[in-house]
Design an enzyme around this catalytic site. Structure first.
Site, PDB file in Angstrom:
ATOM      1  N   SER A 158      38.266  48.796  32.471  1.00 23.67           N
ATOM      2  CA  SER A 158      38.610  47.952  31.433  1.00 23.67           C
ATOM      3  C   SER A 158      37.201  47.234  30.830  1.00 23.67           C
ATOM      4  O   SER A 158      36.579  46.969  31.672  1.00 23.67           O
ATOM      5  CB  SER A 158      39.800  46.728  31.638  1.00 23.67           C
ATOM      6  OG  SER A 158      39.974  46.000  30.507  1.00 23.67           O
ATOM      7  N   TYR A 183      41.544  40.120  37.902  1.00 22.12           N
ATOM      8  CA  TYR A 183      41.626  41.285  37.124  1.00 22.12           C
ATOM      9  C   TYR A 183      40.322  41.602  36.711  1.00 22.12           C
ATOM     10  O   TYR A 183      40.194  42.908  37.131  1.00 22.12           O
ATOM     11  CB  TYR A 183      42.576  41.065  36.065  1.00 22.12           C
ATOM     12  CG  TYR A 183      42.457  42.213  35.261  1.00 22.12           C
ATOM     13  CD1 TYR A 183      43.353  43.320  35.323  1.00 22.12           C
ATOM     14  CD2 TYR A 183      41.768  42.105  33.908  1.00 22.12           C
ATOM     15  CE1 TYR A 183      43.486  44.337  34.510  1.00 22.12           C
ATOM     16  CE2 TYR A 183      42.091  43.273  32.831  1.00 22.12           C
ATOM     17  CZ  TYR A 183      42.709  44.236  33.324  1.00 22.12           C
ATOM     18  OH  TYR A 183      42.726  45.276  32.426  1.00 22.12           O
TER      19      TYR A 183
END
Length: 312
Positions: A158, A183
């Protein structure tokens, strides 16, 4: 591969291409794929496209009954039980596949969690690192004997990796927890995993699927999503966000494109190899140097092998 190889190939596809678009003319009859998280969001869109192109697709799921319901109309989809946050579950699931003995041509490590409250799993591991990275690390390493000649492994990372490299001095967030940095670190880990796996002889790529509103955002309150500029007040995604079918396209492209024959260890977005990031705008994307650094990739591999007992 190094940062010097991170440049577009001119694939002819782009941000608006769908998984079906990139598979046009590609016949996957007789091929087998495995897609984690393949029963919702962009994972489901990718599984549908792979199955329509003829592939048999195995979908490991933490909630197999939900997965079977979501995939009931997808020909060739096979559901198994797997909790990526539980190393024993990963071992049991992979043992079933090893006993079955069928080879895999494509593995897409798509499942993940994002911005969840501080959670510890296993021996006290931080949940993002344990689920998004270590679970997939163990799974792929255990399944390496089943990878067919020329198989490709695609790690779904990501642009969230922009926010953090690997926190070598505090991988598990013992000293203060930040859900977005946790994350981000896991997404950098996903990218570095592909770099080192490729260096070890398994064709691998990492991809940024784009910004897509899916169940991945379940831990982000609606008010925060509006404040972040992800959606309007009425819940409509802002311009620049993709549909799940568009979001699945880059992983499917990396798994199947003939343009990538002979290449590996690269980070892709918008159905092409990504350019080096020149700024900090995650919607623009690109790849930061810490997500493709070969030394960091080798170091992370060794740390992950020590933690999991796999991949040594």
């Amino acid at each position: 591969m190094t940062m010097e190889q991170q440049h577009k190939l001119g694939s002819g596809f782009g941000a608006h291409s769908t998984a079906r678009d990139v598979l046009a003319g590609i016949d996957l009859t007789g091929k087998s794929a495995l897609v984690t998280g393949g029963y919702s969001g962009l994972g489901l869109a990718g599984v549908r496209a792979l199955a329509e192109a003829g592939a048999r697709v195995v979908v490991p799921a933490r909630r197999p009954e939900v997965a079977r319901d979501a995939l009931r109309d997808v020909p060739g989809a096979v559901v198994g039980e797997l909790d990526l946050g539980d190393q024993e579950s990963v071992r049991v699931f992979s043992d079933h596949l090893l006993a079955d003995g069928r080879a895999f041509d494509i593995v897409i490590t798509n499942a993940g969690i994002m911005a969840c409250p501080e959670t510890r799993v296993g021996p006290g591991w931080e949940a993002h690192f344990a689920t998004n990275h270590l679970g997939h690390f163990t799974l792929v390493n255990r399944l390496r004997p089943l990878l067919a000649d020329g198989a490709r492994v695609v790690s779904v990372a990501s642009s969230g990796h922009f926010l953090s490299g690997i926190r070598w001095d505090d991988l598990q967030f013992r000293d203060g927890y930040d859900r977005w940095l946790a994350y981000a670190q896991s997404k950098t880990a996903n990218a570095l995993f592909a770099v080192q796996l490729n260096a070890l002889g398994v064709r691998a790529f990492a991809v940024h699927p784009g910004s897509i509103l899916t169940p991945l955002q379940r831990h982000v309150p609606r008010e925060e999503q509006i404040a972040q500029g992800w959606m309007s007040e009425d819940g409509t995604p802002v311009e620049g966000f993709k549909t799940p079918e568009q979001g699945a396209a880059t992983a499917v492209w990396a798994a199947t494109s003939p343009l990538l024959d002979g290449l590996g260890g690269l980070y892709a977005q918008d159905c092409d190899v990504a350019e080096p990031a020149t700024g900090d705008d995650m919607l623009v994307g690109g790849v930061k140097p810490w997500a493709v650094d070969p030394d960091d990739a080798a170091r992370l591999w060794d740390v992950s092998a020590d933690l999991t007992g796999q991949g040594a």
